[in-house]
Design a protein around this motif. Structure first.
Motif, PDB file in Angstrom:
ATOM      1  N   ALA A 204       0.052   6.381  -1.993  1.00  0.00           N
ATOM      2  CA  ALA A 204       0.367   5.436  -1.719  1.00  0.00           C
ATOM      3  C   ALA A 204       1.532   5.409  -1.510  1.00  0.00           C
ATOM      4  N   THR A 208       4.267   4.433   1.026  1.00  0.00           N
ATOM      5  CA  THR A 208       5.035   2.859   1.228  1.00  0.00           C
ATOM      6  C   THR A 208       6.800   3.779   1.295  1.00  0.00           C
ATOM      7  N   ALA A 225      -1.517  -0.187  -0.830  1.00  0.00           N
ATOM      8  CA  ALA A 225      -0.877   0.928  -1.895  1.00  0.00           C
ATOM      9  C   ALA A 225      -1.864   0.781  -3.040  1.00  0.00           C
ATOM     10  N   ASN A 228       0.142   3.345  -6.974  1.00  0.00           N
ATOM     11  CA  ASN A 228       1.365   3.812  -6.562  1.00  0.00           C
ATOM     12  C   ASN A 228       1.572   4.269  -7.874  1.00  0.00           C
ATOM     13  N   ILE A 319      10.824  -0.262  -1.651  1.00  0.00           N
ATOM     14  CA  ILE A 319      10.038  -2.096  -1.219  1.00  0.00           C
ATOM     15  C   ILE A 319      10.640  -2.217  -0.217  1.00  0.00           C
ATOM     16  N   VAL A 328      -0.073  -4.267  -2.826  1.00  0.00           N
ATOM     17  CA  VAL A 328      -0.158  -3.570  -3.760  1.00  0.00           C
ATOM     18  C   VAL A 328      -1.158  -3.893  -4.906  1.00  0.00           C
ATOM     19  N   GLN A 330      -2.875  -2.238  -8.317  1.00  0.00           N
ATOM     20  CA  GLN A 330      -2.560  -2.060 -10.194  1.00  0.00           C
ATOM     21  C   GLN A 330      -3.593  -1.620 -10.682  1.00  0.00           C
ATOM     22  N   LEU A 347       9.164  -6.172  -5.535  1.00  0.00           N
ATOM     23  CA  LEU A 347       8.199  -6.934  -4.828  1.00  0.00           C
ATOM     24  C   LEU A 347       7.718  -8.200  -4.726  1.00  0.00           C
ATOM     25  N   CYS A 353       5.312  -8.235   0.548  1.00  0.00           N
ATOM     26  CA  CYS A 353       4.676  -7.435  -0.325  1.00  0.00           C
ATOM     27  C   CYS A 353       3.968  -9.017  -1.071  1.00  0.00           C
ATOM     28  N   LEU A 355       1.521  -8.503  -4.945  1.00  0.00           N
ATOM     29  CA  LEU A 355       0.879  -7.449  -5.901  1.00  0.00           C
ATOM     30  C   LEU A 355      -0.347  -7.914  -6.964  1.00  0.00           C
TER      31      LEU A 355
END
Length: 434
Positions: A204, A208, A225, A228, A319, A328, A330, A347, A353, A355
């Protein structure tokens, strides 16, 4: 934006939500599951709003089995040791790189009745450090992509998953050069297909970095991703604390296993007065990733020391330059890609992006979801698989709509598909993943 809640690392809103989720989790334990809702951050763009409306998995409660202890270590280790594999049959292509190295690209070998159309979307998958197409999380992603009508191509980096190492070029000249060549090669093979990409962990980070470097020039239309590490100096420091040393040692052992078959190449290079000053005697016995990177990796990339390599290769720096939709995902309790490394502000500032942070999941674990656990303690597909397949299905749908198709068309014109100089297919085989 509707359905999107801004997230700061230590805001009162997040702390309150976490406390409420914890209380709900305790109550749910008696019902056999813990329901913990992901936190979502992103700008109120038309794309993000549409994605969230088409991808309910991104905002639905993350259902962890009630018997499973909270904490990233348990989920990380359980998935690594006990996750079931679909045992995918692969067609393998060994692709020569311009500097003499090579990588292995694996696609699922399917019977005629299951073959995808030639113009089906293509998803390039980048496994984590030492990972490859035989890993359980990769195999599940390949199967989920195919079920969504998307052809997965697993990008096995040099030396991983049996990819041959022919010279003392364990790595390409830059962190992302092989990625750039692989994308061009895949585009040449499927000139009429949408291109997507997804990477886990170090994969990832590399993906990126590539997106930040290529910006509008990439032929990839959307990417995901997962886990990451983002900030490599912080992740390196995190590896040196407490139980995390076990992960560091285990990953270093995996690097050693890959490296030892090619040790003689690096010895010869180091002994050559005009060769790179590798330290093969250190690499062969490295006990940590940092030791190995200092002996081999940073020298291959031309960095003066390992700290400079980590600082300069962190994808958190990339980013602001990402110009295509990037999801993204996580886990808040990831012990290897810590929450503290997530570039929340960058982000949020980039409208491309989105998240999603799940409250638990560990590193490459994510044992929640409809088929995340099959049996007493045997994880099936990661929770992220269905979410990622849902995301790319939505991206495919949106890119066919005039509003988003026009935005994609406004990117700089791409050159006609063609192989970069020095990139060519060396060998084609078929193999069964264990």
């Amino acid at each position: 934006m509707r359905g999107v809640q801004a997230l700061a690392p230590a805001s009162p809103l997040v702390l309150t939500a976490a406390a409420a989720a914890g209380a709900l989790g305790v109550a749910a334990m008696f019902r056999g599951t813990k329901e913990l809702k992901p936190t979502v951050q992103g700008q109120s763009t038309a794309w993000n709003s549409a994605i969230l409306s088409l991808c309910p998995a991104l905002t639905a409660p993350y259902r962890q089995p009630g018997w499973m202890p909270r904490g990233g270590h348990f989920e990380t280790i359980l998935a690594a040791w006990f996750r079931k594999k679909p045992h995918v049959l692969y067609d393998r292509e060994i692709v020569h790189m311009p500097d003499g190295g090579c990588v292995a690209l694996d696609t699922e070998d399917l019977p005629a009745a299951q073959q995808l159309p030639q113009d089906a979307p293509v998803l390039i998958l980048l496994p984590g450090l030492t990972g490859g197409s035989e890993d359980s999380y990769v195999q599940h992603a390949v199967v989920h992509a195919r079920e969504a009508g998307i052809r997965a191509v697993v990008f096995n980096s040099r030396g991983t998953s049996g990819s041959p190492v022919l010279t003392a070029q364990f790595y390409s000249a830059s962190f992302t050069e092989d990625m750039r060549n692989v994308v061009a090669h895949v585009r040449n093979q499927y000139p009429h297909s949408l291109l997507f990409a997804a990477g886990w962990s170090l994969g990832a980070n590399i993906m990126t970095r590539y997106l930040g470097e290529e910006q509008d020039r990439t032929p990839i239309s959307a990417a995901v991703a997962l886990c990451n590490p983002f900030d490599l100096p912080l992740s390196d420091s995190n590896f040196q604390q407490g139980f995390n040393r076990i992960y560091d040692w285990n990953l270093a052992r995996s690097l050693n296993r890959i490296y030892q078959n090619h040790h003689h190449l690096f010895e010869a290079e180091a002994a050559n007065g005009e060769g790179r000053p590798y330290r093969p005697d250190v690499a062969i016995g490295a006990k940590t990733i940092r030791e190995f990177d200092d002996a081999i990796t940073r020298i291959a990339f031309g960095w003066p020391d390992v700290d400079a390599y980590y600082a300069g290769s962190s994808s958190s720096l990339s980013i602001p330059d990402v110009r295509i939709p990037l999801l993204v995902i996580q886990a808040a309790d990831d012990p290897i890609a810590p929450k503290e490394a997530i570039p929340f502000e960058a982000l949020q500032a980039n409208p491309q992006c989105l998240l999603v942070v799940t409250p638990t999941g560990g590193h490459l674990g994510w044992s929640g979801g409809p088929d995340g656990v099959t049996g007493a303690c045997s994880p099936g597909a990661p929770w992220t698989d269905a979410a990622v397949a849902e995301y790319f299905t939505a991206a495919r749908q949106l890119l066919a709509q005039p509003e988003f198709a026009a935005a994609a068309a406004a990117r700089p014109a791409q050159p006609a598909p063609g192989e970069p100089a020095g990139v060519w297919t060396m060998e084609e085989t078929t193999h069964q993943a264990p």
